[in-house]
Design a protein around this motif. Sequence first.
Motif, PDB file in Angstrom:
ATOM      1  N   ARG A   1      49.526  30.607  37.840  1.00 43.01           N
ATOM      2  CA  ARG A   1      48.180  30.040  37.726  1.00 43.01           C
ATOM      3  C   ARG A   1      47.173  30.882  38.513  1.00 43.01           C
ATOM      4  O   ARG A   1      46.066  31.140  38.039  1.00 43.01           O
ATOM      5  N   TYR A   2      47.573  31.297  39.698  1.00 44.25           N
ATOM      6  CA  TYR A   2      46.701  32.130  40.529  1.00 44.25           C
ATOM      7  C   TYR A   2      46.280  33.378  39.763  1.00 44.25           C
ATOM      8  O   TYR A   2      45.104  33.729  39.690  1.00 44.25           O
ATOM      9  N   ASP A   3      47.256  34.062  39.186  1.00 44.26           N
ATOM     10  CA  ASP A   3      46.958  35.307  38.486  1.00 44.26           C
ATOM     11  C   ASP A   3      46.117  35.063  37.233  1.00 44.26           C
ATOM     12  O   ASP A   3      45.221  35.843  36.920  1.00 44.26           O
ATOM     13  N   ARG A   4      46.399  33.985  36.560  1.00 44.55           N
ATOM     14  CA  ARG A   4      45.719  33.699  35.289  1.00 44.55           C
ATOM     15  C   ARG A   4      44.268  33.291  35.487  1.00 44.55           C
ATOM     16  O   ARG A   4      43.409  33.613  34.655  1.00 44.55           O
ATOM     17  N   THR A   5      43.973  32.583  36.583  1.00 48.40           N
ATOM     18  CA  THR A   5      42.656  31.969  36.706  1.00 48.40           C
ATOM     19  C   THR A   5      41.720  32.644  37.695  1.00 48.40           C
ATOM     20  O   THR A   5      40.497  32.462  37.596  1.00 48.40           O
ATOM     21  N   ARG A   6      42.248  33.394  38.638  1.00 47.51           N
ATOM     22  CA  ARG A   6      41.369  34.011  39.630  1.00 47.51           C
ATOM     23  C   ARG A   6      40.482  35.082  38.982  1.00 47.51           C
ATOM     24  O   ARG A   6      40.950  35.862  38.147  1.00 47.51           O
ATOM     25  N   PRO A   7      39.222  35.155  39.377  1.00 45.18           N
ATOM     26  CA  PRO A   7      38.332  36.144  38.761  1.00 45.18           C
ATOM     27  C   PRO A   7      38.729  37.572  39.108  1.00 45.18           C
ATOM     28  O   PRO A   7      39.218  37.856  40.211  1.00 45.18           O
ATOM     29  N   ARG A   8      38.519  38.470  38.161  1.00 41.29           N
ATOM     30  CA  ARG A   8      38.771  39.892  38.377  1.00 41.29           C
ATOM     31  C   ARG A   8      37.595  40.508  39.125  1.00 41.29           C
ATOM     32  O   ARG A   8      36.574  39.860  39.373  1.00 41.29           O
ATOM     33  N   TYR A   9      37.732  41.775  39.464  1.00 45.19           N
ATOM     34  CA  TYR A   9      36.691  42.480  40.195  1.00 45.19           C
ATOM     35  C   TYR A   9      35.890  43.350  39.229  1.00 45.19           C
ATOM     36  O   TYR A   9      36.430  43.853  38.236  1.00 45.19           O
ATOM     37  N   PRO A  10      34.593  43.531  39.487  1.00 45.06           N
ATOM     38  CA  PRO A  10      33.772  44.325  38.580  1.00 45.06           C
ATOM     39  C   PRO A  10      34.326  45.747  38.418  1.00 45.06           C
ATOM     40  O   PRO A  10      34.700  46.392  39.410  1.00 45.06           O
ATOM     41  N   ASP A  11      34.360  46.213  37.201  1.00 43.68           N
ATOM     42  CA  ASP A  11      34.831  47.583  36.964  1.00 43.68           C
ATOM     43  C   ASP A  11      33.996  48.592  37.739  1.00 43.68           C
ATOM     44  O   ASP A  11      34.507  49.616  38.206  1.00 43.68           O
ATOM     45  N   ALA A  12      32.699  48.296  37.890  1.00 45.53           N
ATOM     46  CA  ALA A  12      31.825  49.227  38.614  1.00 45.53           C
ATOM     47  C   ALA A  12      32.253  49.368  40.068  1.00 45.53           C
ATOM     48  O   ALA A  12      32.159  50.462  40.652  1.00 45.53           O
ATOM     49  N   LEU A  13      32.742  48.292  40.667  1.00 53.00           N
ATOM     50  CA  LEU A  13      33.252  48.353  42.037  1.00 53.00           C
ATOM     51  C   LEU A  13      34.494  49.229  42.097  1.00 53.00           C
ATOM     52  O   LEU A  13      34.607  50.117  42.956  1.00 53.00           O
TER      53      LEU A  13
ATOM     54  N   GLY B   1      48.687  41.020  42.165  1.00 55.30           N
ATOM     55  CA  GLY B   1      48.392  42.342  41.626  1.00 55.30           C
ATOM     56  C   GLY B   1      47.117  42.435  40.823  1.00 55.30           C
ATOM     57  O   GLY B   1      46.940  43.385  40.062  1.00 55.30           O
ATOM     58  N   ILE B   2      46.207  41.480  40.992  1.00 52.85           N
ATOM     59  CA  ILE B   2      44.978  41.489  40.195  1.00 52.85           C
ATOM     60  C   ILE B   2      44.195  42.785  40.426  1.00 52.85           C
ATOM     61  O   ILE B   2      43.906  43.530  39.480  1.00 52.85           O
ATOM     62  N   ALA B   3      43.831  43.071  41.680  1.00 51.50           N
ATOM     63  CA  ALA B   3      43.093  44.310  41.956  1.00 51.50           C
ATOM     64  C   ALA B   3      43.964  45.529  41.718  1.00 51.50           C
ATOM     65  O   ALA B   3      43.498  46.550  41.187  1.00 51.50           O
ATOM     66  N   ALA B   4      45.249  45.440  42.071  1.00 48.59           N
ATOM     67  CA  ALA B   4      46.149  46.595  41.912  1.00 48.59           C
ATOM     68  C   ALA B   4      46.204  47.051  40.459  1.00 48.59           C
ATOM     69  O   ALA B   4      46.178  48.258  40.178  1.00 48.59           O
ATOM     70  N   ARG B   5      46.285  46.111  39.544  1.00 41.37           N
ATOM     71  CA  ARG B   5      46.332  46.492  38.121  1.00 41.37           C
ATOM     72  C   ARG B   5      45.025  47.133  37.687  1.00 41.37           C
ATOM     73  O   ARG B   5      45.017  48.066  36.865  1.00 41.37           O
ATOM     74  N   GLN B   6      43.910  46.668  38.225  1.00 44.61           N
ATOM     75  CA  GLN B   6      42.624  47.274  37.867  1.00 44.61           C
ATOM     76  C   GLN B   6      42.541  48.712  38.384  1.00 44.61           C
ATOM     77  O   GLN B   6      42.046  49.600  37.675  1.00 44.61           O
ATOM     78  N   PHE B   7      43.012  48.935  39.589  1.00 43.99           N
ATOM     79  CA  PHE B   7      43.001  50.307  40.126  1.00 43.99           C
ATOM     80  C   PHE B   7      44.018  51.177  39.392  1.00 43.99           C
ATOM     81  O   PHE B   7      43.786  52.364  39.153  1.00 43.99           O
ATOM     82  N   GLN B   8      45.131  50.601  39.029  1.00 42.26           N
ATOM     83  CA  GLN B   8      46.123  51.336  38.260  1.00 42.26           C
ATOM     84  C   GLN B   8      45.536  51.759  36.911  1.00 42.26           C
ATOM     85  O   GLN B   8      45.715  52.906  36.467  1.00 42.26           O
TER      86      GLN B   8
ATOM     87  N   GLU C   1      56.727  39.237  43.864  1.00 42.94           N
ATOM     88  CA  GLU C   1      57.600  39.312  42.704  1.00 42.94           C
ATOM     89  C   GLU C   1      56.795  39.244  41.414  1.00 42.94           C
ATOM     90  O   GLU C   1      57.080  39.956  40.452  1.00 42.94           O
ATOM     91  N   PHE C   2      55.768  38.405  41.399  1.00 41.91           N
ATOM     92  CA  PHE C   2      54.904  38.331  40.216  1.00 41.91           C
ATOM     93  C   PHE C   2      54.227  39.687  39.991  1.00 41.91           C
ATOM     94  O   PHE C   2      54.166  40.174  38.856  1.00 41.91           O
ATOM     95  N   ALA C   3      53.718  40.290  41.057  1.00 40.05           N
ATOM     96  CA  ALA C   3      53.053  41.591  40.928  1.00 40.05           C
ATOM     97  C   ALA C   3      54.020  42.651  40.412  1.00 40.05           C
ATOM     98  O   ALA C   3      53.658  43.485  39.570  1.00 40.05           O
ATOM     99  N   ARG C   4      55.254  42.609  40.886  1.00 43.97           N
ATOM    100  CA  ARG C   4      56.249  43.580  40.404  1.00 43.97           C
ATOM    101  C   ARG C   4      56.482  43.425  38.910  1.00 43.97           C
ATOM    102  O   ARG C   4      56.644  44.420  38.186  1.00 43.97           O
ATOM    103  N   ARG C   5      56.524  42.208  38.441  1.00 47.30           N
ATOM    104  CA  ARG C   5      56.716  41.989  36.996  1.00 47.30           C
ATOM    105  C   ARG C   5      55.560  42.562  36.189  1.00 47.30           C
ATOM    106  O   ARG C   5      55.719  42.880  35.006  1.00 47.30           O
ATOM    107  N   GLY C   6      54.400  42.707  36.830  1.00 41.21           N
ATOM    108  CA  GLY C   6      53.240  43.290  36.164  1.00 41.21           C
ATOM    109  C   GLY C   6      53.149  44.796  36.344  1.00 41.21           C
ATOM    110  O   GLY C   6      52.135  45.398  35.969  1.00 41.21           O
ATOM    111  N   GLY C   7      54.199  45.404  36.916  1.00 43.48           N
ATOM    112  CA  GLY C   7      54.237  46.855  37.015  1.00 43.48           C
ATOM    113  C   GLY C   7      53.714  47.434  38.313  1.00 43.48           C
ATOM    114  O   GLY C   7      53.477  48.645  38.395  1.00 43.48           O
ATOM    115  N   ILE C   8      53.561  46.598  39.349  1.00 47.53           N
ATOM    116  CA  ILE C   8      53.068  47.079  40.640  1.00 47.53           C
ATOM    117  C   ILE C   8      54.229  47.171  41.628  1.00 47.53           C
ATOM    118  O   ILE C   8      55.020  46.235  41.759  1.00 47.53           O
TER     119      ILE C   8
END
Length: 272
Positions: free
Chosen positions: A29-41, A62-69, A86-93
């Motif tokens: 739920r945390y990953d699904r609902t938390r807002p992402r960071y602006p691409d410009a940032l 891994g929300i920010a990590a995936r954006q930087f990746q 563990e959730f972040a690892r499943r997303g490739g981080i």
Amino acid sequence: MPPERARPSEPEPHRHRQVAESFGVDAERYDRTRPRYPDALVNQIVAASPGPDVLDVGCGTGIAARQFQAAGCKVLGVEPDARMAEFARRGGIEVEVATFEAWDPAGRDFDAVIAGTAWHWVDPVAGPAKAAQVLRPGGRLAAFWHAFQPPPAVADAFAAVYQRVLPDSPFNLQSTRQALDMYQAMFTKTADTIRDAGGFSEPEQWRFDWEQPYTRDAWLDQLPTSGALTQIAPDKLAAVLEGVGAAIDAVGGSFTMSYATVAVTAARTGTA
């Protein structure tokens, strides 16, 4: 109350480790609902860093990590909650489980140290010193947060619900009409601690304004990921959700949140 509202005016939030490490109770739920960071940032931090190697402090799911990746970086996360890691690892981080203060860099260094909505959980003396230790010359430390501003009627209604249901909450639950002003105290303190650590250029603030609409259901889906709510009794959570849902219904069933995403950032000075 958005999930980022984890008592920014608390003078020593890093001492509330039990809250910092409670978000993994529902990592999906945390990953699904938390807002992402602006691409410009993301793009500005990448452009201001000398290379692609990024350390993400308190990487969570891994929300920010995936954006930087996605922006071309190689990201290593450090996260104290094994469930989030563990959730972040499943997303490739790639993630190592530790607090940043206790984490062993094992001789590794990085072009950027980032922290998305997490740096306030890090010891304000040890954190900048550790960042200076692991950053290459010219490497960038960037801690960033979402400050939010709901419409005034919504802000007051949300505050009233929290004050009624959670009067003794350790979180700052007053009306959020001046949210950015309250966050500014945290931004200023963060800059001061970076400055005091030495080894960095003069800290700067980078601000990015944006908006996001929320339906009643979308907001209530996100709300249980808030640090104010991850540890309360189920009946209290139900009362908060009922009250907040009624407040959104009263303004037509949806609202638009104004966000200001602010980074406090400085470059590592000197030589290796």
